[in-house]
Scaffold this motif. Structure first.
Motif, short mmCIF file in Angstrom:
data_model
loop_
_atom_site.label_atom_id
_atom_site.label_comp_id
_atom_site.label_asym_id
_atom_site.label_seq_id
_atom_site.Cartn_x
_atom_site.Cartn_y
_atom_site.Cartn_z
N GLY A 366 -56.43 -27.72 38.84
CA GLY A 366 -55.08 -27.87 39.37
C GLY A 366 -54.01 -27.24 38.51
O GLY A 366 -52.83 -27.57 38.66
N GLY A 367 -54.38 -26.32 37.63
CA GLY A 367 -53.41 -25.68 36.74
C GLY A 367 -53.38 -24.18 36.95
O GLY A 367 -53.75 -23.66 38.01
N GLY A 368 -52.96 -23.48 35.94
CA GLY A 368 -52.87 -22.03 36.01
C GLY A 368 -52.85 -21.42 34.62
O GLY A 368 -52.81 -22.13 33.60
N VAL A 369 -52.89 -20.11 34.57
CA VAL A 369 -52.89 -19.39 33.30
C VAL A 369 -52.03 -18.15 33.45
O VAL A 369 -51.97 -17.54 34.52
N CYS A 370 -51.33 -17.80 32.39
CA CYS A 370 -50.52 -16.58 32.40
C CYS A 370 -50.63 -15.92 31.02
O CYS A 370 -50.91 -16.59 30.02
N ALA A 371 -50.42 -14.64 30.99
CA ALA A 371 -50.50 -13.87 29.75
C ALA A 371 -49.26 -13.00 29.61
O ALA A 371 -48.74 -12.49 30.60
N VAL A 372 -48.81 -12.85 28.38
CA VAL A 372 -47.64 -12.04 28.06
C VAL A 372 -48.02 -11.12 26.91
O VAL A 372 -48.59 -11.56 25.90
N ALA A 373 -47.71 -9.83 27.06
CA ALA A 373 -48.00 -8.87 26.00
C ALA A 373 -47.00 -9.03 24.85
O ALA A 373 -45.79 -9.10 25.09
#
Length: 390
Positions: A366-373
């Motif tokens: 029920g969550g999520g993931v994100c990436a930032v350079a």
């Protein structure tokens, strides 16, 4: 108000239609009354004459017929204007009061009419957050909304069968492929254990063993990816900080061999889910952070914390520069950077499923993931999961 836009629009439509119909009705009534009222003295003429003569009785001169007729016309015109003004004012007041009541009734009726749509929306949200096994099963008259719900159920049924078939195929294929790979590994290891084996055979066996090991990792990754995309069958209380602490301990040896230093700042972040899948999520993040790092003075930072109703896990590393337009593609299966050279090689080459598994496990919880350079190279990957109280 955002969730009731159609209801508000329908209510406004009802109210505007009512006001327009009321305004047209008042205009017609006003026009009819204006035409019906006599502009000349009629039945009440005798009364008006009598009052006029009494009023002028004390005068020395008797009024002429022309003066009397003019006075009667003025009195009749004044009465007509007052009657029209009173009718118009009371009509507008009544229109406003009844219009407000009509708007309230319209709001209630629109809510009742849109209730099935709210049920469809709620079911769609639950299906998107959990699984495709739930159905709307709307009961009621055979109208457009019932047809929409049945169509949505049919679409869910087809999607459910398609995803189940895909997961079964991947699971079966992974299982069937694992057996010959295990046999190949056993044969190669037996050949390498032979003391009389020539040197070139040993070199060839070592290369084949490494290739076989990579294929096994690929099959395991596919099986885990198919498993993580299903519904969670295990819902245990866990703490991301404890899981991350254990994963850091396991990854420290490989990180030291690659010249990478791992630091951890772990605060309690309780969640509910499958601890094994969460452990694999963190291991994949650490493996990628160590694998794609700088050859000297490399570092990896791991942080966990609980913010409001969510638990966050952040893994940050120092590595090669990552173009912003390529960041989202890293979460697709078998996707790597265009320049995918590992500056700090921590072992065998990966299968390209690490971040894909991370995203699937996060979504299954029920969550999520994100990436930032990062501006000076590397990535900051943040996993957000729903938090639970201990």
């Amino acid at each position: 108000m955002r969730g009731r836009t159609i209801r508000l629009r329908l209510t406004l439509l009802y109210a505007v239609a009512f006001f327009l119909a009321g305004a047209v009705l008042i205009a017609l009534m006003y026009f009819y009354l204006n035409q019906s009222l006599e502009r000349r003295p009629g039945v009440g003429a005798q009364k008006l004459v009598r009052e006029y003569l009494v009023e002028r009785a004390g005068r020395t001169r008797t009024p002429s017929s022309e003066e009397l007729y003019k006075a009667l016309l003025e009195q009749a015109e004044q009465n007509r204007r007052e009657t029209l003004r009173a009718m118009l004012m009371w009509s507008l007041v009544c229109l406003g009061a009844v219009g407000i009541a009509a708007g309230g009734f319209g709001w209630l009726m629109a809510g009742r009419a849109l209730h099935p749509l709210q049920r469809i929306t709620a079911t769609a949200r639950r299906v998107a957050d959990t699984s495709l096994h739930e159905r709307i099963a709307l009961e009621g008259p055979e109208d457009e909304i019932k047809d929409l719900a049945d169509t949505f159920d049919a679409m869910l049924e087809r999607l459910d069968r398609a995803f189940d078939g895909q997961r079964r195929f991947v699971a079966n294929a992974s299982h069937e492929l694992r057996t010959p790979l295990t046999i190949n590994r056993t044969l190669i290891e037996v050949a390498l254990d032979d003391p009389d084996a020539p040197e070139y055979t040993r070199r060839l066996g070592t290369t084949l063993l490494e290739v076989n090991h990579r294929h096994e990792r690929l099959i395991d990754g596919l099986l885990l990816l198919a498993t993580s995309e299903q519904r969670l069958t295990q819902h245990d209380r866990a703490d991301l900080a404890d899981i991350a602490r254990s994963a850091v301990t396991v990854a420290t040896k490989a990180a030291e061999g690659a010249g990478v230093r791992i630091t951890a700042d772990l605060e309690a972040a309780p969640v509910v889910g499958d601890p094994l899948l969460l452990e694999r999520l963190i291991q994949n993040l650490l493996d990628n952070a160590v694998r794609y790092n700088v050859p000297e003075h490399g570092w990896v930072s791991v942080r966990s914390r609980s913010i409001g109703d969510r638990a966050e896990l952040t893994v940050e590393n120092r590595g090669p520069a990552v173009p912003t337009f390529e960041v989202n593609g890293l979460f697709e299966p078998f996707r790597r950077l265009a320049s995918s050279e590992r500056l700090a090689d921590s072992g065998t080459r990966g299968a390209g499923l690490g971040l894909s598994i991370v995203r699937s496990v996060a979504q299954a919880h029920g969550g999520g993931v994100c990436a930032v350079a990062r501006p000076d190279g590397g990535l900051t990957v943040t996993v957000v999961l729903p938090v639970t109280s201990r």
